[in-house]
Write a protein that holds these residues in place. Structure first.
Motif, mmCIF file in Angstrom:
data_model
loop_
_atom_site.group_PDB
_atom_site.id
_atom_site.type_symbol
_atom_site.label_atom_id
_atom_site.label_comp_id
_atom_site.label_asym_id
_atom_site.label_seq_id
_atom_site.Cartn_x
_atom_site.Cartn_y
_atom_site.Cartn_z
ATOM 1 N N LEU A 111 0.825 -1.208 0.000
ATOM 2 C CA LEU A 111 0.000 0.000 0.000
ATOM 3 C C LEU A 111 0.862 1.263 0.000
ATOM 4 N N ILE A 112 1.946 1.247 0.778
ATOM 5 C CA ILE A 112 2.790 2.445 0.898
ATOM 6 C C ILE A 112 3.635 2.672 -0.348
ATOM 7 N N PHE A 113 4.247 1.594 -0.882
ATOM 8 C CA PHE A 113 5.255 1.762 -1.931
ATOM 9 C C PHE A 113 4.749 1.503 -3.350
ATOM 10 N N ILE A 114 3.529 0.998 -3.491
ATOM 11 C CA ILE A 114 2.966 0.789 -4.837
ATOM 12 C C ILE A 114 1.682 1.590 -5.025
ATOM 13 N N VAL A 115 0.744 1.419 -4.095
ATOM 14 C CA VAL A 115 -0.570 2.037 -4.254
ATOM 15 C C VAL A 115 -0.542 3.535 -3.934
ATOM 16 N N VAL A 125 5.206 7.965 -13.678
ATOM 17 C CA VAL A 125 4.159 8.155 -12.670
ATOM 18 C C VAL A 125 4.662 7.732 -11.296
ATOM 19 N N MET A 126 5.329 6.566 -11.235
ATOM 20 C CA MET A 126 5.837 6.095 -9.953
ATOM 21 C C MET A 126 6.895 7.050 -9.402
ATOM 22 N N GLY A 127 7.725 7.591 -10.277
ATOM 23 C CA GLY A 127 8.742 8.535 -9.828
ATOM 24 C C GLY A 127 8.131 9.794 -9.247
ATOM 25 N N ILE A 128 7.134 10.353 -9.929
ATOM 26 C CA ILE A 128 6.448 11.550 -9.420
ATOM 27 C C ILE A 128 5.761 11.230 -8.094
ATOM 28 N N GLY A 129 5.134 10.057 -8.020
ATOM 29 C CA GLY A 129 4.464 9.653 -6.786
ATOM 30 C C GLY A 129 5.407 9.556 -5.609
ATOM 31 N N TYR A 130 6.587 9.008 -5.845
ATOM 32 C CA TYR A 130 7.581 8.900 -4.771
ATOM 33 C C TYR A 130 8.056 10.285 -4.324
ATOM 34 N N VAL A 131 8.200 11.199 -5.265
ATOM 35 C CA VAL A 131 8.584 12.571 -4.897
ATOM 36 C C VAL A 131 7.514 13.192 -4.006
ATOM 37 N N LEU A 132 6.245 12.983 -4.357
ATOM 38 C CA LEU A 132 5.148 13.565 -3.591
ATOM 39 C C LEU A 132 5.072 13.008 -2.174
ATOM 40 N N ILE A 133 5.351 11.716 -2.026
ATOM 41 C CA ILE A 133 5.182 11.075 -0.718
ATOM 42 C C ILE A 133 6.432 11.154 0.147
ATOM 43 N N PHE A 134 7.589 10.986 -0.474
ATOM 44 C CA PHE A 134 8.818 10.821 0.301
ATOM 45 C C PHE A 134 9.740 12.042 0.256
ATOM 46 N N ASN A 135 9.166 13.196 -0.063
ATOM 47 C CA ASN A 135 9.971 14.414 -0.097
ATOM 48 C C ASN A 135 9.651 15.341 1.071
ATOM 49 N N GLY A 136 9.102 14.769 2.122
ATOM 50 C CA GLY A 136 8.772 15.543 3.298
ATOM 51 C C GLY A 136 8.348 14.640 4.426
ATOM 52 N N PRO A 137 8.032 15.198 5.583
ATOM 53 C CA PRO A 137 7.647 14.376 6.727
ATOM 54 C C PRO A 137 6.380 13.579 6.416
#
Length: 560
Positions: free
Chosen positions: A39-43, A409-421
């Motif tokens: 859920l965290i790393f794919i969805v 899409v996955m790259g943008i998603g990771y930036v959105l989720i893992f670029n802050g607290p």
């Protein structure tokens, strides 16, 4: 209105299943952890992109970014180019794949065997490598360009829409070819012999029997190639000549303008076709090829007639020669000073400290990612195949969906989720490892499930009868039997991680640069010698992995 006893009766099967799930608590906990990780790393990254496209996170829900997309001819052009290039690439790849597959499956000689091997060569290199080769041959100062200009005058250049299409055809050809070749090799030859015995010529038999039998494989191949070409990120950047494409424009919006909202909108248009294709393949095309299922007749495939053989050999030879030429250009570019201008032999392109540093980082990240992807995939396969997991089909679907989501899409998603607290991971090695791992675990899971179906449950029952508990049985009996799918999953994950670029390009930092991205930057700057040298090293590494994977497949019968 239902009475309380009726409600309790309805809940009993669910309660029984839940109790059975918790009867082995450590496996239950492992399942919950895996589900949370999926859920965290794919969805979550995919949903983050979807939500960002509606402005959620900026304080209000808005359709302004979609309006901006639809009102700007610039982005319509990107959508049109992406769709058109994907359609053309798919049609040409299917045509070439059918021709080469016909020759390889219906001819037994040294040439057909060599064609089969060469047809898979593009797997060992990132798709943008072929843009580099096309630049060497047909760029503004390319070898062929200069020759044609001297001979006929005028100026010719490969840069632009058609350059992207040619590079995509070469890069994504093996995907279509492998599916079609496998389908044709296993098709029911007796039906073709029957058609010929009834007076049909081979051209008519191909159209009425052979290709319809291979319909499922052809459709799967076409859908996969279409989605991959639609989401192509690197070729438009290198050889697009300023033409707009969805994936590359999304990258430029993030890196150049930091416009994550509009980049997310472009990402949505990349997700939708991938999701539709993935659902269609998963639920409508799975194991639907009648020719393959009924093809174990003992009959050899029908030999090609003279006219058909002449046609397919001509098409196959031309394309195979072109693939070889692409690789030869990269190799020559690595070992001469300036290919086509100064062809003096040199090794100076390999004396590149930054390139070697990026290569070592890629090896490290790919190795760790492959270990994790294979191990998690094996554990998932065991749990899904043997344990009563609530929502099993859903989590299996979500795991495999990680393979289908476009890397951009996955790259943008990771930036959105893992670029802050609470998860500030952007620019670290960990985020690269996590990204590569969870995009590849579906392969290991499928290999593990396939292997578990081959292992008789009596072995586990015997272990239990001898006093071993479920955990000891897992470690002592099943884990040793799962070594072949683990090795196959590891090699595949390592090989694909080495050449991956579209998702990790958003996540790197100067300290975590990867060799594929480094080569992409060199190619964009037209540093052909340095790019060719690093490409050559990476091709050798990945080619060795591919050879090892084929060896494992041959020895174990597990196909990836």
């Amino acid at each position: 209105m239902e009475t309380v006893p009726t409600v309790k009766k309805r809940l009993r099967p669910f309660q029984a299943k839940w109790q059975q799930f918790w009867s082995e608590p450590w496996f239950a906990i492992a399942t919950i952890i895996l589900a949370a990780a999926i859920l965290i790393f794919i969805v979550a990254p995919v949903f983050a992109v979807l939500l960002k496209s509606f402005g959620i996170g900026t304080g209000q829900l808005t359709f302004d970014y979609y309006k901006e997309f639809f009102q700007a001819s610039y982005y319509w052009e990107a959508l049109k180019n992406s769709l058109l290039s994907a359609i053309i690439t798919t049609v040409v790849v299917l045509f070439l794949s059918i021709n080469i597959a016909l020759y390889v499956t219906r001819t037994k000689n040294a040439l057909s065997k060599s064609f089969k091997g060469i047809a898979l060569l593009p797997l060992v290199a990132p798709p943008f490598i072929f843009s580099l080769s096309l630049m060497i041959l047909f760029g503004r100062s390319g070898i062929v360009t200069d020759y044609v200009s001297d001979l006929f005058g005028g100026q010719f250049s490969i840069y632009g829409f058609w350059g992207v299409v040619v590079a995509q055809i070469i890069g994504y050809f093996p995907i279509g070819y492998m599916l079609i070749e496998s389908t044709m090799r296993n098709s029911n030859a007796d039906l073709e012999y029957a058609a010929l015995d009834l007076g049909s010529n081979q051209w008519k038999t191909l159209g009425t029997v052979t290709l319809p039998l291979a319909k499922s494989g052809i459709i799967k191949a076409g859908l996969l190639v279409f989605v991959m070409a639609l989401a192509d990120f690197s070729n438009p950047l290198i050889i697009g000549g300023g033409e707009q494409f969805l994936a590359s424009e999304a990258y430029l919006l993030v890196v150049g303008q930091h416009n994550l909202e509009l980049a997310a909108v472009l990402g949505v248009f990349l997700i939708l076709p991938s999701l539709i294709v993935f659902i269609f393949q998963t639920y409508f095309l799975k194991d639907s090829n009648v020719g393959t299922i009924s093809g174990e007749t003992g009959s050899q495939n029908v030999p090609l007639s003279k006219s058909v053989k002449a046609f397919v050999v001509t098409i196959s030879s031309m394309f195979i020669a072109f693939i070889l030429l692409m690789f030869i250009m990269v190799v020559l570019g690595a070992f001469v000073k300036i290919i086509g201008i100064n062809n003096t032999f040199t090794l100076e392109h390999f004396n590149n400290e930054t390139g070697w540093d990026s290569l070592s980082m890629s090896l490290y990240v790919s190795f760790i990612s492959a270990i994790l992807a294979a191990a998690i995939g094996i554990l998932q396969g065991f749990l899904f195949a043997r344990k009563p997991i609530p929502g099993k089909k859903l989590f299996e679907f979500l795991t495999l969906f990680g393979l289908a989501v476009p890397g951009t899409v996955m790259g943008i998603g990771y930036v959105l989720i893992f670029n802050g607290p609470p998860f500030f991971l952007t620019g670290t090695v960990m985020i690269l490892v996590l990204n590569m791992t969870f995009r590849k675990i579906g392969v290991g899971m499928e290999a593990a499930i396939s292997k578990m179906h081959q292992i008789d449950t009596s072995m586990e029952e015997a272990s239990s009868d001898l006093g071993a508990g479920p955990y000891k049985t897992f470690w002592k009996v099943l884990v040793p039997l799962m070594v072949p799918p683990f090795v196959a999953g590891f090699i595949y994950a390592f090989m694909t991680a080495m050449v991956s670029i579209s998702s990790v390009v958003f996540l790197i930092s100067p300290d975590t640069n990867l060799v594929a991205i480094y080569i992409l930057n060199l190619a964009e700057q037209a540093k052909v010698g340095l790019a060719s040298a690093m490409s050559f090293i990476m091709i050798v590494i990945v080619l060795a992995c591919l050879g090892l994977l084929k060896f494992v497949e041959k020895r174990t019968g597990i196909r990836i």
